[in-house]
Design an enzyme around this catalytic site. Structure first.
Site, PDB file in Angstrom:
ATOM      1  N   LYS A  49       0.842  -1.199   0.000  1.00  0.00           N
ATOM      2  CA  LYS A  49       0.000   0.000   0.000  1.00  0.00           C
ATOM      3  C   LYS A  49       0.879   1.251   0.000  1.00  0.00           C
ATOM      4  O   LYS A  49       0.603   2.217  -0.713  1.00  0.00           O
ATOM      5  CB  LYS A  49      -0.952  -0.017   1.204  1.00  0.00           C
ATOM      6  CG  LYS A  49      -2.080  -1.029   1.017  1.00  0.00           C
ATOM      7  CD  LYS A  49      -2.864  -1.317   2.280  1.00  0.00           C
ATOM      8  CE  LYS A  49      -3.864  -2.449   2.023  1.00  0.00           C
ATOM      9  NZ  LYS A  49      -4.533  -2.939   3.228  1.00  0.00           N
ATOM     10  N   GLN A  93      -4.930  -1.752   9.593  1.00  0.00           N
ATOM     11  CA  GLN A  93      -4.841  -3.079   8.972  1.00  0.00           C
ATOM     12  C   GLN A  93      -5.528  -4.113   9.867  1.00  0.00           C
ATOM     13  O   GLN A  93      -5.174  -4.270  11.032  1.00  0.00           O
ATOM     14  CB  GLN A  93      -3.364  -3.440   8.739  1.00  0.00           C
ATOM     15  CG  GLN A  93      -3.157  -4.719   7.984  1.00  0.00           C
ATOM     16  CD  GLN A  93      -3.621  -4.647   6.519  1.00  0.00           C
ATOM     17  OE1 GLN A  93      -3.442  -3.649   5.841  1.00  0.00           O
ATOM     18  NE2 GLN A  93      -4.241  -5.715   6.048  1.00  0.00           N
ATOM     19  N   ASP A 116     -10.883   3.015   3.942  1.00  0.00           N
ATOM     20  CA  ASP A 116     -11.351   1.639   3.751  1.00  0.00           C
ATOM     21  C   ASP A 116     -12.878   1.597   3.607  1.00  0.00           C
ATOM     22  O   ASP A 116     -13.434   0.586   3.201  1.00  0.00           O
ATOM     23  CB  ASP A 116     -10.949   0.768   4.957  1.00  0.00           C
ATOM     24  CG  ASP A 116      -9.798  -0.161   4.628  1.00  0.00           C
ATOM     25  OD1 ASP A 116      -9.493  -0.317   3.433  1.00  0.00           O
ATOM     26  OD2 ASP A 116      -9.210  -0.732   5.567  1.00  0.00           O
TER      27      ASP A 116
END
Ligand code: NDP
Length: 281
Positions: A49, A93, A116
């Site tokens: 990422k 995460q 997200d």
């Protein structure tokens, strides 16, 4: 023979376009990641990422925390990023190790920084059709359909899988004005799934069941998008039996190289959107 939808190529186009926009506007866009513990796959995801964020002309920040961190200290770290005007996107995460409560941590991510798109507030915005950030994997599927000009307006789309991460938000996105599909949301209790899929112009498989979508599920010319990932003895396989389906379908995603790269591309698209939303507020 189906058109094979090249997710890696479309990812590269999106990365280049995000970079162009950032450079054109002359802004700094910062993506912050939070990783708790030293899980290898999570480390690799986070590293990728950062690499892609850099390729897209973004600045990235990484907060690495020990697996033994307390809930309160983790929440304090995320709250600090939430308050920092130099951070535009926050990605925690998942999964979190041990007995850390992910829901309470996600609740601290402001919806305008929720790249997200997984928090309650972001899901609420999606349902209410308000401007906001939507989950990356579903958005990636929509971007692939758009890029390959798969007709969606008035077409029948079946989403197999109803999770709040993939299937459910994807069904909402596909039914939105502008995409205008007629959506069926199928799951493990759905009867005659093969029949439901055969009636569809677009099949999106997000069940995590290796090669469950076989040729008998697909009518000629349908678009077949594979989101599923299963680790088998033969390696990583998707939900779609590519060899069997490809001769029948109109469009198909490869696995790997289809929806996976699109997820990361849409994380970057979301981070840019987040920065723009914050600039406008
Ligand atoms: P979940 O396990 O949370 O959800 C799976 C869904 O599939 C459930 O709704 C389940 O139904 C349904 N399902 C399971 N078996 C069947 C079946 N035989 N027939 C019909 N429906 C079935 O998974 P996620 O939604 O989180 O992820 C789905 C897949 O996508 C996974 O393989 C995951 O690894 C992958 N993934 C891929 C990404 C990418 O970038 N390509 C990103 C994120 C996930 P029920 O609700 O009834 O149990």
């Amino acid at each position: 023979m189906a058109v094979v939808m090249d997710g890696a190529a479309v990812r590269d186009e999106i990365v280049a376009s995000v970079r162009e926009t950032i450079e054109g506007l002359g802004i700094t866009v910062c993506l912050a990641t939070v990783l708790v513990g030293d899980d290898r796959p999570s480390q690799i995801y986070v590293r990728n990422k950062h690499k892609m964020a850099e390729a897209a002309g973004m600045v990235s920040r990484h907060v690495q925390l020990d697996a033994t961190i307390s809930q309160a200290d983790l929440e304090a770290e995320v709250a600090a990023l939430a308050d920092d005007p130099g951070v535009h996107g926050i990605l925690v995460q998942l999964p979190l190790p041990g007995n850390l409560d992910a829901e309470r941590v996600l609740d601290l991510v402001p919806p305008d920084k929720d790249v997200d798109g997984l928090t309650e507030a972001s899901m609420g915005r999606l349902v209410r059709d308000r401007r906001g950030l939507v989950p990356c994997t579903p958005l990636g599927v929509v971007r692939l359909l758009q890029r390959y000009r798969v007709p969606t307006e008035g077409r029948r789309a079946v989403v197999v899988g109803r999770s709040s991460l993939v299937g459910l938000p994807l069904s909402l996105l596909l039914a939105r004005r502008g995409i205008d599909a007629t959506v069926t949301l199928a799951h493990s209790r759905s009867q005659d799934l093969a029949g439901i899929c055969r009636d569809a112009d677009i099949i999106i498989a997000a069940a995590g069941q290796a090669k469950m979508i076989t040729a008998e599920f697909v009518s000629p010319g349908a678009a077949v998008i594979d989101v599923g990932i299963s680790r088998t003895e033969a390696g990583i396989v998707g939900d779609v039996d590519f060899e069997g389906v490809e001769p029948i379908a109109g469009w198909i995603t490869p696995m790997p190289g289809g929806t996976g790269p699109m997820t990361i591309a849409c994380l970057l698209e979301n981070t840019l959107t987040a920065a723009q939303i914050q600039r406008e507020r």
